[in-house]
Design a protein around this motif. Structure first.
Motif: not given
Length: 300
Positions: A154-176
């Protein structure tokens, strides 16, 4: 919009298309289906106490009373990191409701007025960002010890600090989904009333019809019965490809269900989460949600 680093060193392999690749095709695979069929016995509520790897996530920001530790409040506001926040608090640079606070474990209430070095710290604007997560990245954020974390994408996508909703392991792909809205995040990840996700799965071998029916009925695992809301073949010509509709937070349960029947998951892709899809997003790309999508998340 920002692309992640490409991991391919040649032409991309053409993946087989299946009906789950672009999200739900019919109301059966949507949140509306779940709400219309509330109370039916087809998809029973299952135990949510299976073992999971602990990760940082947005829902952890809020306590039971919507309070947040002072050092985390300063960190989330972008003043400093949490370790530096402890030093600033100890130095007497933080005021709450007009009084200097030097207690490290102080919890800030939503009604508190917080000042740093005499300046008012304003509440962050709520932001919501959708990432098409590529393989090889983990959902732990703000941890320098972790290699290939999703926050690198995400780099500097927003000035705010964002956090993932839920978890996904390294092998999982898709919507986050990412946000700094802890209340919405907790609602989306509630074990029984949270968001519905649709998963596209590729197994190491064809799934036998009897095993599909067994998963549909509910499997007995070591810590209780495992329920998956809906499962079907995504491609009748290739029964290694499976589509699943399941509540948010049950990713490890899906792995354990197939493991118990002697199957290994070779690919696990989340094509939909809370009605949001990865349409028009390549792997590693992200976008901010529009107003309609945000309103939908808040009112669902």
């Amino acid at each position: 919009m920002r692309n992640s680093r490409s991991n391919s060193k040649g032409p991309k392999k053409t993946e087989s298309r299946n009906r789950f690749s672009d999200g739900p095709r019919s109301p059966r695979f949507s949140d509306s289906y779940r709400s219309k069929n509330e109370g039916k016995k087809d998809f029973k509520r299952g135990p949510g106490n299976f073992k999971r790897v602990k990760r940082k996530s947005a829902e952890e920001l809020a306590g039971s009373n919507n309070e947040i530790r002072l050092n985390r409040f300063l960190s989330t506001a972008g003043i400093c990191n949490r370790r530096e926040a402890d030093d600033l608090i100890a130095a007497g640079l933080v005021e709450i409701n007009g009084k200097v606070v030097t207690t490290m474990g102080y919890k800030v209430k939503p009604t508190d007025t917080v000042k740093f070095n005499g300046s008012l710290i304003k509440s962050e604007k709520k932001k919501y960002l959708l990432l098409n997560k590529p393989k090889g990245f983990i959902t732990t954020v703000n941890d320098n010890r972790v290699k290939k974390s999703v926050d690198e994408l995400m780099g500097n996508a927003t000035r705010e600090r964002l956090y993932p909703v839920g978890t996904m392991d390294r092998s999982m792909t898709g919507v986050l989904l990412f946000t700094n809205d802890a209340d919405t995040a907790k609602k989306l990840t509630h074990p029984s009333r949270g968001a519905v996700q649709i998963l596209s799965i590729v197994l190491d071998k064809a799934l036998a019809k009897k095993d599909l029916l067994a998963i549909q009925k509910g499997l007995e695992l070591e810590d209780g019965k495992a329920f998956i809301e809906e499962i079907r073949y995504a491609n009748e010509a290739n029964k290694r490809e499976i589509g699943i509709r399941v509540m948010s937070g049950k990713n490890r349960l899906v792995h354990r269900a197939f493991d118990s029947l002697g199957y290994a998951i070779e690919k696990l892709d989340r094509v939909s989460f809370a009605g949001l899809t990865k349409k028009n997003l390549s792997r590693g790309e992200y976008r901010l949600l529009d107003t309609k999508e945000i309103d939908f998340l808040k009112t669902r």
